[in-house]
Design a protein around this motif. Structure first.
Motif, short mmCIF file in Angstrom:
data_model
loop_
_atom_site.label_atom_id
_atom_site.label_comp_id
_atom_site.label_asym_id
_atom_site.label_seq_id
_atom_site.Cartn_x
_atom_site.Cartn_y
_atom_site.Cartn_z
N MET A 189 2.56 -3.00 2.15
CA MET A 189 1.73 -3.07 1.55
C MET A 189 2.03 -3.07 -0.39
O MET A 189 1.44 -3.65 -1.01
CB MET A 189 0.48 -2.12 1.71
CG MET A 189 -0.11 -2.53 3.09
SD MET A 189 -0.92 -3.97 3.40
CE MET A 189 -2.19 -4.00 2.18
N ALA A 190 2.78 -2.04 -0.45
CA ALA A 190 3.36 -1.74 -1.83
C ALA A 190 4.11 -3.10 -2.49
O ALA A 190 3.91 -3.35 -3.48
CB ALA A 190 3.95 -0.43 -2.04
N ASN A 229 2.24 5.77 9.20
CA ASN A 229 1.77 4.88 8.31
C ASN A 229 2.89 4.64 7.30
O ASN A 229 2.66 3.40 6.38
CB ASN A 229 0.51 5.21 7.34
CG ASN A 229 -0.72 5.38 8.53
OD1 ASN A 229 -0.63 4.74 9.56
ND2 ASN A 229 -1.40 6.30 8.15
N GLN A 230 4.06 5.10 7.20
CA GLN A 230 4.98 4.72 6.20
C GLN A 230 5.60 3.18 5.92
O GLN A 230 5.45 2.58 4.96
CB GLN A 230 6.24 5.69 6.21
CG GLN A 230 7.36 5.43 5.08
CD GLN A 230 6.58 6.00 3.83
OE1 GLN A 230 5.94 6.83 3.74
NE2 GLN A 230 7.23 5.41 2.80
N ILE A 231 5.51 2.43 7.22
CA ILE A 231 6.15 1.08 7.12
C ILE A 231 4.98 0.28 6.72
O ILE A 231 5.55 -0.58 6.19
CB ILE A 231 6.58 0.65 8.69
CG1 ILE A 231 7.38 -0.64 8.41
CG2 ILE A 231 5.31 0.64 9.60
CD1 ILE A 231 7.90 -0.89 9.86
N GLN A 234 -6.53 -5.92 -8.23
CA GLN A 234 -7.62 -6.73 -8.20
C GLN A 234 -8.18 -7.31 -6.76
O GLN A 234 -9.18 -7.92 -6.44
CB GLN A 234 -7.64 -7.81 -8.99
CG GLN A 234 -7.33 -7.55 -10.54
CD GLN A 234 -7.21 -8.74 -11.47
OE1 GLN A 234 -6.17 -9.45 -11.10
NE2 GLN A 234 -8.31 -9.19 -12.17
N TYR A 235 -7.13 -7.30 -5.76
CA TYR A 235 -7.39 -8.19 -4.56
C TYR A 235 -7.08 -7.26 -3.42
O TYR A 235 -7.90 -7.19 -2.48
CB TYR A 235 -5.90 -9.26 -4.29
CG TYR A 235 -6.47 -10.15 -5.52
CD1 TYR A 235 -7.13 -11.04 -5.63
CD2 TYR A 235 -5.36 -10.11 -6.57
CE1 TYR A 235 -7.20 -12.02 -6.57
CE2 TYR A 235 -5.18 -10.90 -7.35
CZ TYR A 235 -6.14 -12.06 -7.60
OH TYR A 235 -5.92 -12.86 -8.59
N LEU A 236 -6.14 -6.31 -3.36
CA LEU A 236 -5.90 -5.42 -2.15
C LEU A 236 -6.48 -3.92 -2.61
O LEU A 236 -5.90 -3.39 -3.32
CB LEU A 236 -4.55 -5.25 -1.83
CG LEU A 236 -4.14 -6.64 -1.14
CD1 LEU A 236 -2.46 -6.50 -0.93
CD2 LEU A 236 -4.89 -6.92 0.06
#
Length: 231
Positions: free
Chosen positions: A198-199, A191-193, A213-215
């Protein structure tokens, strides 16, 4: 509108069936209960309910097998309602096609909110081309993103991830689902990629990435995007 919504509850605990029937009945939903997986599958086929609430701990058939069987022929929204809070169980259920997963015990408002979200998705013939929530707007047709009226620039992968979540706003997408959808069926299961991308997205659209607030992260399971205000 809820008066016409028929929900099938597949659950073997009588007291919980009574509680759910009363809870959802007050919101205008019509509830049919099945005490076994076999009965649930039969009623699902004959009644074609608008939504199914499924417990995984059934006396005759493993709940995951019931879920697989339902998904082999039906797109009816299915919400898992289970005492099991293990991350692996949630991931497995969502990967097998469940629309959502609610852990017992839960707040009454939580279940009804999840039901409304699942029903909205099932009634939509196609995902909305405009995602709008708070100060964020995504035009999926024009492929543009605006936050507080200012355009946000993402990489191609970042945009694909954000648009995937926007199209499924309000629903949990597992890590595996997102990896397969963006990087293909043979993507690495690491999941690292995904986490790195996402960060990066959070840094660009969240005022405070630590308090998004969104993700939202469903720890050990995947990600969920705030519901679309335009639906």
């Amino acid at each position: 509108m809820n008066a016409k919504v028929h929900i099938l509850l597949i659950e073997d605990e009588k007291s919980f069936c009574s509680y759910i029937t009363a809870l959802l009945g007050r919101s205008g939903y019509h509830i049919t209960t099945a005490m076994t997986g076999t009965e649930g599958l039969s009623l699902a086929a004959s009644l074609c309910p608008d939504l199914i609430l499924l417990d995984l701990g059934l006396p005759d058939i493993d709940g995951f097998l019931v879920l697989e069987e339902l998904r082999s022929w039906s797109h009816i929204p299915i919400i898992i309602v289970s005492v099991c809070s293990e991350e692996q169980e949630k991931v497995k259920a969502l990967d097998l096609g469940a629309d959502d997963y609610v852990t017992k015990p839960f707040y009454p408002g939580e279940l009804t909110a999840r039901i409304r979200t699942a029903l909205r998705h099932s009634r939509s013939q196609a995902p909305s081309q405009i995602y709008r929530a708070l100060n964020l707007e995504i035009d999926l047709d024009k492929r543009t993103i605006h936050l507080d009226g200012e355009q946000v620039h993402l990489t191609q992968i970042e945009y694909q991830l954000l648009s995937l979540l926007a199209e499924n706003a309000g629903r949990v997408l597992t890590y595996n689902t997102m990896l397969r959808r963006i990087w293909g069926p043979y993507a690495e299961t690491n999941n690292q990629i995904l986490r790195v991308n996402m960060a990066n997205i959070r840094r660009k659209i969240e005022k405070n990435p630590a308090q998004p607030q969104y993700l939202f992260t469903e720890v050990g399971v995947g990600y969920r995007m705030r519901e679309n205000d335009t639906e």
